[in-house]
Design an enzyme around this catalytic site. Structure first.
Site, PDB file in Angstrom:
ATOM      1  N   ASP A  55       0.831  -1.204   0.000  1.00 10.39           N
ATOM      2  CA  ASP A  55       0.000   0.000   0.000  1.00 10.39           C
ATOM      3  C   ASP A  55       0.865   1.253   0.000  1.00 10.39           C
ATOM      4  O   ASP A  55       1.423   1.633   1.029  1.00 10.39           O
ATOM      5  CB  ASP A  55      -0.912  -0.001   1.228  1.00 10.39           C
ATOM      6  CG  ASP A  55      -1.846   1.194   1.265  1.00 10.39           C
ATOM      7  OD1 ASP A  55      -2.028   1.840   0.214  1.00 10.39           O
ATOM      8  OD2 ASP A  55      -2.407   1.480   2.336  1.00 10.39           O
ATOM      9  N   ASP A  66      -1.889   5.238  -5.656  1.00  5.05           N
ATOM     10  CA  ASP A  66      -2.115   4.395  -4.483  1.00  5.05           C
ATOM     11  C   ASP A  66      -2.213   2.924  -4.882  1.00  5.05           C
ATOM     12  O   ASP A  66      -3.234   2.485  -5.411  1.00  5.05           O
ATOM     13  CB  ASP A  66      -3.400   4.838  -3.778  1.00  5.05           C
ATOM     14  CG  ASP A  66      -3.670   4.046  -2.514  1.00  5.05           C
ATOM     15  OD1 ASP A  66      -2.754   3.348  -2.044  1.00  5.05           O
ATOM     16  OD2 ASP A  66      -4.797   4.131  -1.995  1.00  5.05           O
TER      17      ASP A  66
END
Length: 538
Positions: free
Chosen positions: A129, A339
């Site tokens: 992440d 992201d």
């Protein structure tokens, strides 16, 4: 001659050291080592006349060969120096290998990798992440996702739970530590530092306390030799998870790759193990790679990260225009978070409507309504219509083009037709999110040192060659690389600081300034070179 030059150097250094406020001007006449004047001076100072006579004549073949040989020596010295300067940096990846894994919908469409933590080492399958900072794993669980492989058809082994008490290299990160950002929730500065990490998915969070332990990494050099590294990192002992983390997303933990002080890339860079950069590559064949310290190929395209306020807290970029098919939409610029922890791409609502409208006009397949499907733009296409699906591109500054390879999701239907859906969704706010589906097929380089996002088309080959070598658990290699000191923790990367913010030395200071010392070193180098000119080659 050498003694006189030495005395001159000492005198100049003393002058600058004790009277640095004065301006220094120095000049000298450079004499080529094979010139007639150099020969005369060599003989006048007692040099061997026969040796001087053997010096090559100007523009002769021997003369050119000597100069060419010296050039090659200088080039080799320069390359060796550059290599030695970068030898402290390594291309690192998890000790299990650089490969990332993709399990589709069962694990929320995210990419994962196996990592080893602690002593003895315990393996965890963590989601990657880039939109967050903390590395957390299920630990002393009060509320965690199931860890048995029987809950997951894609797994052949049970997932792990971390227990700091069983790791000899583990220690609590106290509330007094500068890396603890939740001191207001501490009863005492000696208490373990608590953390609560909240994520964009509804009611999704992880909470517990922070510990320091070792992360096991591996490196393969250009000579294919391997080394194993134990790096001290901050780990969230995730005692309680909520939301999507109980329903298949990151059941065994998550590795934050953001710009924060406690993210793994930050700690590795501050410990001097890697260049302050990393790359991820998500293959369209459901796998990929991750490398810490990778700055990507010289041929890659790039765009600068944007600060939020005055800080670079996230990987935020500016898209100048959005293109569907062969044309770019008018007034389609937007800002977006890059992201890898977001499965799909989200666009600001007004841009989303433009994109969907343009895409729908260019698609020749029949639009259909799939009940219960989150994707609202789905089509039933023949094999011929599948070849005419319009592509998408993002245009960044200076006409840097990012071709999207994965903006649809398709699954076969009966009678030779295939259903595909546009995997672009409307965002809640004014900025977008460039998620994993758009990143697929590219080597994405998060160059934190130069504050740039780089990309190049890639099939995610393993540049470490670790796919051909089994990387077992690292042996006991002594003390791991420690966490950065308090001074290092509070100091930003020097290359990211503006030169205008550097404190200027007082012009009245009796100590030499950095500029003066730099000038002196250059002057000393020139004088040493001058001295070498008087010495004939062997």
């Amino acid at each position: 001659m050498a003694n006189r030059l030495f005395i001159l150097l000492v005198s100049l250094f003393s002058y600058l050291l004790f009277d640095g406020s004065a301006a220094v001007t120095f000049s000298s006449k450079l004499i080529h080592r094979f010139s007639d004047e150099a020969k005369a001076r060599w003989i006048s100072r007692g040099g061997d006349a026969s040796a001087a006579a053997s010096w090559p004549n100007k523009k002769s073949v021997e003369y050119m060969e000597v100069l060419f040989g010296n050039d090659l020596k200088r080039q080799r010295m320069r390359v060796d120096l550059q290599s030695s300067n970068k030898s402290q940096y390594q291309l690192l990846f998890p000790s299990h290998g650089s490969q990332t894994l993709y399990f589709g919908n069962q694990f929320y469409w995210l990419h994962y990798t196996w990592i080893d933590i602690g002593t003895p080492n315990v393996s965890f399958l963590v989601a990657l992440d880039a939109g967050s900072n903390i590395l957390w794993v299920p630990c002393q669980c009060k509320q965690c996702a199931p860890l048995s492989a029987s809950y997951y058809t894609s797994l052949e082994r049970d997932l792990s739970e971390y227990d700091p008490a069983t790791s000899s290299s583990s220690k609590n990160l106290s509330c007094s530590n500068q890396l603890c950002k939740s001191r207001t929730n501490c009863n005492s500065l000696k208490d373990p530092c608590p953390y609560v990490a909240e994520y964009a998915s509804e009611d999704t969070s992880s909470s517990g306390y922070l510990v320091e332990d070792v992360l096991h990494l591996a490196s393969v050099s250009k000579h294919a030799t391997q080394s194993l590294v134990q790096a001290s990192v901050i780990i969230g002992c995730g005692r309680k998870q909520t939301g999507s983390y109980l329903d298949g997303a990151a059941p065994d933990g998550l590795m934050g790759l953001g710009l924060g002080d406690i993210s793994v890339p930050t700690l590795l860079a501050k410990a001097g193990l890697i260049l302050n950069s990393f790359s991820i590559c998500f293959d369209e064949n459901d796998s990929g790679r991750i490398f810490f310290g990778d700055q990507g190929p010289a041929s890659q395209q790039s765009t600068s990260f944007l600060p939020i306020g005055e800080k670079y807290d996230t990987y935020f970029v500016e898209v100048e225009s959005y293109c569907v098919g062969s044309s770019c939409l008018q007034q389609s610029g937007f800002q977006a978070l890059v992201d890898s922890g977001s499965s799909f791409t989200f666009l600001p609502a007004d841009l989303y409507d433009k994109v969907v409208s343009k895409f729908d006009k260019l698609v020749t397949a029949k639009r259909i309504d799939l009940q219960g499907n989150s994707w609202k733009n789905c089509y039933n296409a023949s094999s011929e219509e599948l070849h005419s699906i319009p592509n998408m591109r993002l245009i960044f500054t200076t006409n840097q083009s990012f071709l999207v390879h994965n903006h649809i999701y398709s699954f076969p239907e009966n009678q030779g037709f295939t259903v595909f859906c546009l995997t672009v969704m409307p965002a809640d706010g004014d900025f977008g999110i460039i998620g994993q589906n758009f990143l697929m097929g590219h080597l994405m380089v998060f160059d934190r040192e130069n504050l740039k996002l780089g990309w190049s088309h890639s099939n995610c080959e393993d540049v470490s060659d670790s796919s051909h070598v089994h990387l077992g658990p690292p042996p006991d290699v002594g003390s791991p690389n420690p966490l950065p000191t308090t001074e290092q923790q509070s100091t930003n990367n020097a290359s990211a600081a503006s030169p205008a913010t550097a404190k200027r030395a007082s012009s009245k200071s009796s100590a030499p300034s950095i500029l003066q010392l730099h000038s002196l070193l250059r002057l000393m180098s020139s004088l040493i070179l001058l001295m070498c000119l008087f010495v004939p080659s062997d």
